[in-house]
Scaffold this active site. Structure first.
Site, short mmCIF file in Angstrom:
data_model
loop_
_atom_site.label_atom_id
_atom_site.label_comp_id
_atom_site.label_asym_id
_atom_site.label_seq_id
_atom_site.Cartn_x
_atom_site.Cartn_y
_atom_site.Cartn_z
CD GLU A 101 -3.22 0.41 0.38
OE1 GLU A 101 -2.77 1.35 -0.31
OE2 GLU A 101 -4.44 0.21 0.55
CG ASP A 102 -1.01 4.68 -1.61
OD1 ASP A 102 -1.70 3.93 -0.88
OD2 ASP A 102 -1.52 5.53 -2.36
CG ASP A 105 -6.21 8.54 6.16
OD1 ASP A 105 -6.04 8.83 7.35
OD2 ASP A 105 -6.80 9.29 5.37
CG PHE A 155 -4.23 15.31 1.53
CD1 PHE A 155 -5.08 14.21 1.54
CD2 PHE A 155 -3.70 15.74 0.33
CE1 PHE A 155 -5.40 13.55 0.35
CE2 PHE A 155 -4.02 15.10 -0.86
CZ PHE A 155 -4.87 14.00 -0.84
NE ARG A 168 -2.86 8.63 -9.24
CZ ARG A 168 -3.49 8.17 -8.15
NH1 ARG A 168 -2.79 7.77 -7.11
NH2 ARG A 168 -4.80 8.12 -8.09
P1 IMP Z 1 -8.10 4.70 4.23
O1 IMP Z 1 -9.13 3.77 3.65
O2 IMP Z 1 -8.71 5.83 4.98
O3 IMP Z 1 -7.03 4.00 5.02
O4 IMP Z 1 -7.39 5.41 3.01
C1 IMP Z 1 -6.60 4.71 2.18
C2 IMP Z 1 -6.52 5.31 0.81
O5 IMP Z 1 -6.89 6.68 0.76
C3 IMP Z 1 -5.11 5.23 0.37
O6 IMP Z 1 -4.85 4.04 -0.29
C4 IMP Z 1 -4.97 6.46 -0.51
O7 IMP Z 1 -5.32 6.12 -1.82
C5 IMP Z 1 -5.95 7.44 0.04
N1 IMP Z 1 -5.31 8.41 0.96
C6 IMP Z 1 -5.36 8.44 2.32
N2 IMP Z 1 -4.66 9.46 2.82
C7 IMP Z 1 -4.13 10.09 1.76
C8 IMP Z 1 -3.26 11.25 1.63
O8 IMP Z 1 -2.81 11.90 2.60
N3 IMP Z 1 -2.93 11.59 0.36
C9 IMP Z 1 -3.36 10.92 -0.74
N4 IMP Z 1 -4.16 9.83 -0.66
C10 IMP Z 1 -4.54 9.43 0.57
MG MG Z 2 -4.01 3.44 -1.95
#
Ligand code: IMP
Ligand code: MG
Length: 182
Positions: A101-102, A105, A155, A168
């Site tokens: 994963e990148d 969050d 963010f 990106r």
């Molecule tokens: P989660 O489901 O809230 O954990 O979010 C995961 C996904 O949201 C990641 O795989 C990212 O694609 C996107 N995301 C969450 N935080 C960021 C951020 O700070 N910048 C860009 N994309 C984010």
């Molecule tokens: Mg992602």
């Protein structure tokens, strides 16, 4: 250095050289942990494409790579709805899976991906994420064994991560500058 994307101001948080160094260390760890096991790296598109590309070059054990694609975000805020865009393209039964994963969050996306992969009955599941926002994480996942950097609840964009689809391509990782700091 400050940049502007879609009228939002960002400044550098992590430079590429620093990211590369960290990835080298994660690679060493993975090579040791998965010696003689032929892991499958499952990249989560779109965000992980650059991280996975750099990470896989540090892997010198036999391994496979595949991708899934989910979408959940709309700009800066999670929509809370996760949609499968591209499902698993190979069987993961009895395989050692490393989800790449990148960023994790809230963890909602990861939970969705984990459910999808658990249904395949792999031998093991580990998660490797470049970035982790511990303060945003709703529940802890024991599968998260490899973390590049823990970051505050800001963010971020660049190195595969986007803001409204943009950014990106940026080599470094930038954080959104709050209005109070402008
Ligand atoms: P989660 O489901 O809230 O954990 O979010 C995961 C996904 O949201 C990641 O795989 C990212 O694609 C996107 N995301 C969450 N935080 C960021 C951020 O700070 N910048 C860009 N994309 C984010
Ligand atoms: Mg992602």
């Amino acid at each position: 250095m400050r940049i502007e994307i879609d009228e939002k101001v960002f400044d550098v948080m992590l430079e590429y050289e620093q990211i590369k160094k960290r990835i080298r260390l994660i690679g060493i760890q993975l090579n040791v942990d998965f010696e003689n096991r032929i892991p499958v790296f499952v990249g989560v598109l779109n965000g992980s494409f650059i991280f996975l590309a750099d990470l896989i070059k540090e892997i010198d054990i036999s391994s496979e790579v595949t991708f899934v694609k989910v979408s959940s975000y709309d700009g800066e805020k999670s929509t809370g709805k996760i949609k499968k865009e591209i499902g698993l393209q190979m069987s993961l039964k009895d395989r050692d899976v490393v989800i790449v994963e990148d960023i994790v969050d809230s963890g909602e996306t990861l939970r969705y991906i984990l459910d999808m992969i658990r249904a395949e009955e792999p031998a093991s599941i580990n998660v490797c994420t470049l970035l982790l926002k511990p303060k945003s994480l709703k529940t802890n996942f024991e599968e998260i064994c490899y973390v590049g950097f823990e970051i505050p609840n800001e963010f971020v964009v660049g190195y595969g991560l986007d803001y409204n689809g943009l950014g990106r391509n940026l080599k470094d990782i930038y954080r959104a500058v709050p209005k109070s700091e402008l």
